[in-house]
Scaffold this motif. Sequence first.
Motif, short mmCIF file in Angstrom:
data_model
loop_
_atom_site.label_atom_id
_atom_site.label_comp_id
_atom_site.label_asym_id
_atom_site.label_seq_id
_atom_site.Cartn_x
_atom_site.Cartn_y
_atom_site.Cartn_z
N ILE A 46 0.82 -1.23 0.00
CA ILE A 46 0.00 0.00 0.00
C ILE A 46 0.85 1.27 0.00
O ILE A 46 0.30 2.37 0.10
N THR A 47 2.15 1.13 -0.14
CA THR A 47 3.04 2.30 -0.02
C THR A 47 2.73 3.38 -1.05
O THR A 47 2.68 4.56 -0.72
N ASN A 48 2.50 3.00 -2.29
CA ASN A 48 2.31 3.99 -3.34
C ASN A 48 0.98 3.84 -4.08
O ASN A 48 0.89 4.12 -5.28
N ILE A 49 -0.06 3.42 -3.37
CA ILE A 49 -1.37 3.27 -4.02
C ILE A 49 -2.01 4.64 -4.24
O ILE A 49 -1.62 5.64 -3.62
N SER A 50 -3.02 4.71 -5.11
CA SER A 50 -3.68 5.98 -5.44
C SER A 50 -4.56 6.45 -4.28
O SER A 50 -4.92 5.67 -3.38
N GLU A 51 -4.93 7.73 -4.32
CA GLU A 51 -5.79 8.30 -3.27
C GLU A 51 -7.15 7.62 -3.24
O GLU A 51 -7.73 7.43 -2.16
N SER A 52 -7.68 7.24 -4.39
CA SER A 52 -8.98 6.55 -4.42
C SER A 52 -8.89 5.19 -3.73
O SER A 52 -9.83 4.77 -3.04
N GLU A 53 -7.75 4.51 -3.90
CA GLU A 53 -7.56 3.23 -3.20
C GLU A 53 -7.39 3.45 -1.70
O GLU A 53 -7.89 2.67 -0.90
N TRP A 54 -6.71 4.55 -1.34
CA TRP A 54 -6.54 4.87 0.08
C TRP A 54 -7.89 5.11 0.75
O TRP A 54 -8.08 4.74 1.91
N ARG A 55 -8.81 5.75 0.04
CA ARG A 55 -10.12 6.04 0.63
C ARG A 55 -10.89 4.77 0.99
O ARG A 55 -11.71 4.78 1.90
N LYS A 56 -10.60 3.68 0.28
CA LYS A 56 -11.26 2.41 0.59
C LYS A 56 -10.66 1.77 1.84
O LYS A 56 -11.33 1.01 2.54
N ILE A 57 -9.40 2.09 2.11
CA ILE A 57 -8.70 1.50 3.26
C ILE A 57 -8.78 2.39 4.50
O ILE A 57 -9.09 1.93 5.60
N ARG A 58 -8.48 3.69 4.31
CA ARG A 58 -8.40 4.63 5.42
C ARG A 58 -9.75 4.83 6.10
O ARG A 58 -10.72 5.20 5.45
N GLY A 59 -9.83 4.56 7.39
CA GLY A 59 -11.08 4.71 8.13
C GLY A 59 -11.94 3.46 8.06
O GLY A 59 -12.78 3.22 8.92
N ASN A 60 -11.73 2.68 7.02
CA ASN A 60 -12.53 1.48 6.82
C ASN A 60 -11.80 0.25 7.36
O ASN A 60 -12.35 -0.51 8.15
N GLN A 61 -10.55 0.07 6.93
CA GLN A 61 -9.76 -1.07 7.38
C GLN A 61 -8.62 -0.69 8.32
O GLN A 61 -8.19 -1.48 9.15
N ILE A 62 -8.12 0.54 8.17
CA ILE A 62 -7.13 1.08 9.09
C ILE A 62 -7.66 2.40 9.61
O ILE A 62 -7.95 3.31 8.83
N SER A 63 -7.83 2.53 10.93
CA SER A 63 -8.36 3.75 11.54
C SER A 63 -7.34 4.36 12.49
O SER A 63 -6.44 3.66 12.96
N MET A 64 -7.51 5.64 12.78
CA MET A 64 -6.56 6.32 13.67
C MET A 64 -7.29 7.22 14.65
O MET A 64 -8.24 7.91 14.30
N ILE A 65 -6.84 7.18 15.90
CA ILE A 65 -7.34 8.08 16.94
C ILE A 65 -6.24 9.09 17.19
O ILE A 65 -5.11 8.71 17.53
N PHE A 66 -6.54 10.36 17.03
CA PHE A 66 -5.53 11.39 17.20
C PHE A 66 -5.46 11.87 18.65
O PHE A 66 -6.36 11.64 19.45
N GLN A 67 -4.37 12.56 18.95
CA GLN A 67 -4.05 12.93 20.33
C GLN A 67 -5.10 13.83 20.97
O GLN A 67 -5.49 13.61 22.11
N GLU A 68 -5.56 14.85 20.29
CA GLU A 68 -6.49 15.81 20.87
C GLU A 68 -7.81 15.78 20.11
O GLU A 68 -7.89 16.28 19.00
N PRO A 69 -8.86 15.18 20.70
CA PRO A 69 -10.12 15.05 19.99
C PRO A 69 -10.78 16.37 19.59
O PRO A 69 -11.52 16.41 18.61
N MET A 70 -10.49 17.45 20.30
CA MET A 70 -11.11 18.74 19.95
C MET A 70 -10.62 19.26 18.59
O MET A 70 -11.27 20.06 17.96
#
Length: 339
Positions: free
Chosen positions: A79-103
Amino acid sequence: MEKGPILRMNDLNVSFQSGGKYIPAVDGVSFELKEGEILGIVGESGSGKSVTALSIMGLIPSPQGKVDNGSIIFAEKEITNISESEWRKIRGNQISMIFQEPMTSLNPLFTIGNQLKETIRLHTNLTKKESKMRSIELLRLVGISRAEGILKEYPHQLSGGMRQRVMIAMAMACHPKVLIADEPTTALDVTIQAQILALMKELNKKTNTSIILITHDLGVVASICEKVMVMYAGQIVEQGVVREVLKNPGHPYTKGLLKSAPDIREHKERLYSIPGTVPAPGTVKQGCRFAARCSESFARCQTEDPELYVSSNDGHLVRCFLHSVKEWSDQHAGVTTRG
């Protein structure tokens, strides 16, 4: 037959543009994450922890930043150099992230319900009614009892701990295979920190989601992680099973981090702190990057950059020349056969 890792990073190098040239921020990072495993990434600010996480999410800003070398393999797919459209299928769907400051992640203009339902509908085919029911289910899953009431409230109406629970609910909305938590308890008091960590451990058990926990606190790692990766100035300096690394730390930096942690069994006028600061990216031109702060450094440390050595005792990895002359095998980790 044992399954392969859900996520594998091989020799990743990431750099950022500064003054007309690219400066390395992450240098040669490699690790594996198994299904259902919790990995802790530890280090001071500027050590490369968050950049490593952002690279897994495909969020390195371009053209300011770039992946120079290496690969990231998720679920057996590069997945290192996949397109942004491919990333949208993965990001949030299969790999999610919780950031440091929710606000900074929650929109202050929209209710919790609006934001949670939008996240669900963006990645699924659920109707408005179904997404509302799923939102309530998720909020209850993360320990919020008055879930329906919270849906109508705005971020500023919630406490820090409640906002962080909402962020975890949003991250878990699509049953991700990997959850990255970047300092999820930093802004919270000790009691709420313990609750959030217990919640993450419980979600890990219930859903078998693999978790990467980024923190500067080895106490947090000891409480919920199975493996730990200690980073310094963009490199991995120690890596292994948590109990082995904490019981028998091999790198002077790891020892310093452990020594810096307060111990309620001892009375000290002043807590220990590692002298100096993490060097700015690209400023150490030769030698070990920790040498200037290390009380155990010797001549070789000033001129050569150590490789990762493999412990002959427990198999965990340490980037330090001390272990090429002691009980550790004097070979690079990549070519050493572990006994």
